[in-house]
Write a protein that holds these residues in place. Structure first.
Motif, mmCIF file in Angstrom:
data_model
loop_
_atom_site.group_PDB
_atom_site.id
_atom_site.type_symbol
_atom_site.label_atom_id
_atom_site.label_comp_id
_atom_site.label_asym_id
_atom_site.label_seq_id
_atom_site.Cartn_x
_atom_site.Cartn_y
_atom_site.Cartn_z
ATOM 1 N N TYR A 1 0.867 -1.176 0.000
ATOM 2 C CA TYR A 1 0.000 0.000 0.000
ATOM 3 C C TYR A 1 0.902 1.222 0.000
ATOM 4 N N ARG A 2 0.312 2.383 -0.152
ATOM 5 C CA ARG A 2 1.049 3.646 -0.226
ATOM 6 C C ARG A 2 0.601 4.494 0.955
ATOM 7 N N ARG A 3 1.490 4.696 1.912
ATOM 8 C CA ARG A 3 1.076 5.360 3.148
ATOM 9 C C ARG A 3 0.720 6.831 2.926
ATOM 10 N N HIS A 4 1.328 7.449 1.936
ATOM 11 C CA HIS A 4 1.026 8.850 1.632
ATOM 12 C C HIS A 4 0.387 8.916 0.249
ATOM 13 N N GLY A 5 0.255 10.119 -0.282
ATOM 14 C CA GLY A 5 -0.312 10.283 -1.612
ATOM 15 C C GLY A 5 0.685 9.915 -2.688
ATOM 16 N N ASP B 1 0.316 15.473 -1.846
ATOM 17 C CA ASP B 1 -1.066 15.097 -2.162
ATOM 18 C C ASP B 1 -1.857 14.809 -0.883
ATOM 19 N N GLU B 2 -3.166 14.865 -0.999
ATOM 20 C CA GLU B 2 -4.055 14.439 0.074
ATOM 21 C C GLU B 2 -4.895 13.286 -0.460
ATOM 22 N N PRO B 3 -4.471 12.046 -0.260
ATOM 23 C CA PRO B 3 -5.135 10.900 -0.881
ATOM 24 C C PRO B 3 -6.521 10.610 -0.313
ATOM 25 N N SER B 4 -6.796 11.054 0.921
ATOM 26 C CA SER B 4 -8.100 10.749 1.527
ATOM 27 C C SER B 4 -9.254 11.377 0.757
ATOM 28 N N ALA B 5 -8.965 12.396 -0.011
ATOM 29 C CA ALA B 5 -10.025 13.054 -0.767
ATOM 30 C C ALA B 5 -10.632 12.121 -1.809
ATOM 31 N N MET C 1 -9.638 3.523 2.063
ATOM 32 C CA MET C 1 -8.287 2.977 2.096
ATOM 33 C C MET C 1 -7.432 3.729 3.116
ATOM 34 N N TYR C 2 -7.527 5.038 3.118
ATOM 35 C CA TYR C 2 -6.636 5.803 3.999
ATOM 36 C C TYR C 2 -7.121 5.858 5.447
#
Length: 936
Positions: free
Chosen positions: A456-460, A465-469, A474-475
């Protein structure tokens, strides 16, 4: 009847298809009573070979016996220790086959546990009609390697689940080679995919996981928000890579060439290759050392070092890579092939490792091209270890339906029947086991193998980036999910391998090592040698003199040698005529044509012990039927290569008809040329415009590799170019594109117009110590043009002329117009001028458009200081060809009062017209305009 007995007999087509049932019925009747069938069929059946002493039994009888066996009660239990010998036994073997085929679909691969797992009914014993007392019965398990011969079904099921549905999901049943398949079954099943490592090894894995996590956290704290393409979540990649290098060294590898994109690259540089952390931190801070080019960003940089293994040091090269996803892979393979040939060992001596993203390996066509090349003669490297850092989100999409059309991102590898090992990145020991199996398979069978590191990718996508958007679920899971290091520390503490608190101690020790700024890789060694010595090719300029001449006596001997072939070698009549003409050229009875001069250039280089590699579609004979470096015997098709048979002491000559690819093949040849600076490496396009499909190689490697990365390259690129009325797609090699890329003397662009010119151009590329790419607008119609000929003296005693002055004996003072041109149009201008007797027009050829030969052209123009009208004439439309990119060069050398005018086709969106009549009209008009001739 046994299948192997029937093979030859069934080769006759009338025994296939619908007739087979009728024939089987006849054969059954024959077995019961030979006199019951017709005499002709009886004779056929009597003539079948006897394979053993037992009489043949009718299939209908066997089927009846099997039906009776199947009617036995399902809960029948044999005596203790007995083995089922009925339909149940078949069903057990089918169950084993189902796990081998589809067990990976139920494997625990996703560290986050978010991926949807559909129930695979094939893996349920009930699906195979195995239930109740069957679970406690013993069965023969065939070749299942976890047991000797028999197992209780309940134990077998547990074993199958451990083997195929744990942290490793193995896909290999698509392989048709039985030996390869059995090898993999034995390796996977014998340990039930459950590795056994020593405490020392486990501690090493923990240290490497700690380093992988520690570097990312350190950079994140020291340079918050800086783009670094973090490896966090795929931390097991670091111990995986180090294990690959260690094990490869144990098995005889001397070098490893690694190609990867951005994700995890900085981590690999520091924690695998041994780059000093303080050097990396200086780069983050904007500091840099002296570099004479443009340089590149941190996560494009390459690196080299030596890595200590139990069997000696392994030299590691991380290839420089631009942002273009996956394009570095064929570059790596080309470099590996050059290194293997230099070490005279295409096998374990040099290991290629390519690292892919999950979206990129499925989405980028270059991957398919490299898989297709993997076993081709020109490109094989005895297998590549391909690792996918599969963060399950691809580039930006978390829905696989937006990313690919297959179940797995690695399904593309099945086209070459490569085994695929999916492994959960949160289980480092499973990762190491998969790594060991992959390398051993590659070294055993010399074929590609894929490791799908599911993580998995812990950050964007990058740290800004803000991946939670876009991936909220997943985040949410990632925020609470322990890191691979934390999971492994808990496991080792539970096993008693490490004491409580030891994991945190390792974290602090690693952080201290980063603070010190020195290397953190224990295996790092100062380089004892580089893979290839580039020092003879450094700091040379364009204008250095070189020994262009070649002894004429030896030239004549070589001319004779390359035109000879065995008397028993029957040639095609047209090829035989070409070689007969070349024999007269070798005797000086006929002027040299293009093909003869080109082959003779190769011969002189080979005689001087330079190696030559020529690759392209149809290059062996030449697309336009001019080269014929390989002669094919017409009766049996056997090849003979005269250039490979000059002498016992010559250099190697390799000419290959390449796979139908431009991008991957050109990238491969670029990589090869960076690893083989001494010889001549050529990529030839079938038509010049074919290079359009490989433009990324020109843009990001050939034209700028030296400026960005300090990587020199002497690759020669031949692009057939010329307007012969063949339409838009087969006229132009897009000369303007290469001239637009030219700056800082980064490459050469030449348009040779005579056989002597191509002879000297090819020799200059090798003999001169400067190594920069050579782009050649090579001809088509000039290959057999009656005026495009040269003498043997011009070959032996001449040199490459960057510009060629007027060849006719004109009165220079009478000249009032000078026409400049390049390529094929010169001969049309020359013939027209001679026919018109326009002796007031001089024609000058520019043979090297870049670097522009300012001094040579200025010297030629000295005879025309009085001329006011200078014309640049080209076949290409005004917005194409050399006009826009080179006119400023032309103007710098004109006499002070002179003016420069353009003559050629009007600007056009297309490269050429499609109708021959219109082409001829345009061509006639531009030739007339250049000469100043107006028809009445």
């Amino acid at each position: 009847m046994p299948t192997n007995v029937m093979e030859t007999w069934l080769a006759s087509s009338h025994l296939y298809g619908a007739n087979s049932t009728y024939i089987e019925t006849l054969y059954e009747s024959y077995l019961a009573d030979p006199m019951a069938v017709d005499a002709n069929w009886r004779a056929v059946f009597d003539g079948l070979p006897q394979v053993n002493e037992l009489p043949e039994e009718a299939h209908s009888v066997i089927r009846a016996q099997m039906k009776e066996a199947a009617k036995k009660p399902k809960c029948f239990t044999p005596p203790e220790g007995a083995v089922h010998n009925d339909a149940k036994q078949v069903q057990v073997l089918q169950l084993i086959g189902s796990y081998r085929n589809r067990g990976h679909e139920m494997a625990a691969l996703d560290p986050l546990g978010l991926s949807k797992q559909e129930i695979v009914t094939d893996l349920d014993p009930f699906y195979h009609e195995l239930e109740g007392a069957d679970l406690d019965a013993s069965f023969n398990v065939g070749s299942y390697a976890a047991s000797n011969e028999t197992m209780i079904l309940r134990d077998l099921l547990s074993s199958l689940k451990r083997t195929y549905c744990g942290s490793i999901g193995a896909e290999y049943m698509h392989i048709t080679n039985t030996e390869e398949k059995r090898w993999l079954q034995n390796r996977i099943e014998s340990c039930e995919s459950n590795p056994s490592f020593s405490e020392q090894a486990k501690n090493r894995f923990l240290e490497e996981l700690t380093a992988a996590e520690g570097l990312e956290r350190y950079i994140g704290a020291k340079f918050p928000g800086a783009k670094r393409f973090s490896l966090e979540g795929g931390d097991s990649f670091v111990p995986m890579l180090k294990e690959l290098i260690r094990r490869a060294g144990e098995q005889g590898a001397q070098e490893v060439v690694l190609g990867m994109a951005h994700r995890g690259r900085l981590n690999v540089l520091v924690n695998v290759l041994g780059k000093k952390p303080n050097t990396l931190f200086d780069e983050f801070a904007g500091k840099h050392g002296e570099f004479n080019g443009s340089s590149d960003v941190k996560y494009h940089q390459g690196f080299s070092s030596d890595f200590k293994t139990p069997k000696g040091n392994v030299h590691i090269s991380l290839a420089f890579n631009p942002s273009h996803l996956e394009i570095v892979n064929p570059v790596v393979l080309g470099s590996v092939r050059a290194r293997q040939e230099r070490l005279q060992s295409i096998g374990e001596s040099v290991l290629p490792i390519t690292v892919h993203g999950d979206s990129a390996i499925a989405g980028q066509g270059i991957v398919q091209e490299t898989f297709n090349m993997s076993q081709a003669r020109a490109f094989k490297v005895s297998g590549t270890i391909r690792i996918v850092i599969n963060n399950q989100i691809g580039f930006t999409t978390s829905n696989p339906e937006d990313t690919r059309s297959t179940r797995y991102c690695t399904d593309i590898a099945k086209m070459v029947q490569a085994p695929i090992l999916h492994v959960n990145a949160d289980d480092p020991e499973a990762v190491i086991l998969a790594t060991q199996i992959a390398l051993d398979f590659r070294n055993t069978f010399k074929r590609d193998v894929v490791i799908d590191l599911v993580c998995y990718r812990r950050h964007g996508h990058n740290e800004a980036d803000e991946p939670s958007a876009t991936q909220p679920l997943m985040y949410q899971k990632i925020r609470t999910h322990p890191t691979p290091r934390e999971i492994y520390v808990a496991q080792l503490e539970k096993e008693g391998v490490i004491a409580p608190g030891h994991g945190q101690q390792l974290v602090e020790e690693y952080r201290q090592a980063l603070d010190n700024g020195e290397g953190v890789v224990k295996e790092w060694q100062s380089m004892q040698r580089h893979s290839v010595d580039w020092s003879p090719y450094l700091k040379h300029n364009w204008y250095e003199s070189y020994e262009a001449q070649f002894p004429k006596l030896r030239l004549l001997e070589l001319a004779d040698s390359i035109n000879n072939y065995p008397e028993s070698h029957q040639l095609h009549s047209r090829v035989k005529k070409i070689y007969a003409d070349r024999q007269t050229m070798a005797r000086g009875e006929k002027l040299c044509d293009w093909g003869f001069a080109e082959n003779l250039a190769y011969a002189t280089l080979l005689d001087s012990k330079y190696n030559i590699r020529l690759v392209g579609q149809d290059s062996a004979r030449g697309t336009f039927f001019h080269r014929h470096a390989v002669l094919y015997e017409q009766a049996e098709g056997k090849p003979y290569t005269p250039l490979a048979n000059i002498s016992d002491q010559q250099g190697h000559f390799d000419v290959y008809d390449s796979v139908l690819s431009e991008a991957a093949v050109l990238a491969f040849e670029y990589g090869y040329s960076t690893g083989a600076p001494k010889g001549l490496c050529i990529w030839e396009a079938q038509f010049g415009d074919f290079a359009n499909g490989a433009q990324v190689i020109f843009d990001q490697f050939l034209s700028s590799g030296e400026q960005k990365w300090g990587r020199m390259c002497g690759l020669t690129v031949m692009l057939p170019h010329g307007y012969e009325g063949q339409g838009p797609e087969h006229s132009s090699a897009r000369l303007e594109r290469y001239l637009q890329l030219c700056a800082e003397h980064n490459m050469q662009v030449c348009v040779p117009s005579t056989p002597a010119q191509v002879y000297h151009m090819l020799r200059r590329q090798v003999i001169r110590s400067m190594r920069r790419p050579l782009i050649v607008m090579s001809p088509k119609s000039l290959l057999r043009h009656p005026l495009a000929v040269s003498t043997l003296d011009e070959l032996a005693s001449g040199t490459f002329q960057n510009a060629i002055a007027e060849i006719d004996p004109l009165d220079m003072q009478a000249v009032n117009r000078v026409v400049l041109c390049s390529g094929k149009v010169y001969y049309e201008l020359l013939e027209k001028r001679r026919n018109l007797e326009f002796n007031h027009v001089a024609i000058i050829r520019i043979e090297q458009l870049y670097p522009f030969p300012e001094d040579e052209v200025r010297a030629i123009f000295a005879d025309y200081a009085h001329v006011n009208d200078f014309i640049w004439c080209q076949e290409e439309p005004q917005n194409q060809g050399a006009w826009y990119c080179s006119q400023h060069h032309f103007r710098t050398v004109l006499p002070e009062q002179a003016k420069l005018y353009y003559v050629g086709r009007d600007a056009s969106a297309s490269t050429a017209v499609g109708y021959m009549s219109l082409h001829l009209k345009q061509q006639k008009a531009l030739v007339n305009a250049a000469l100043g001739f107006e028809e009445e």
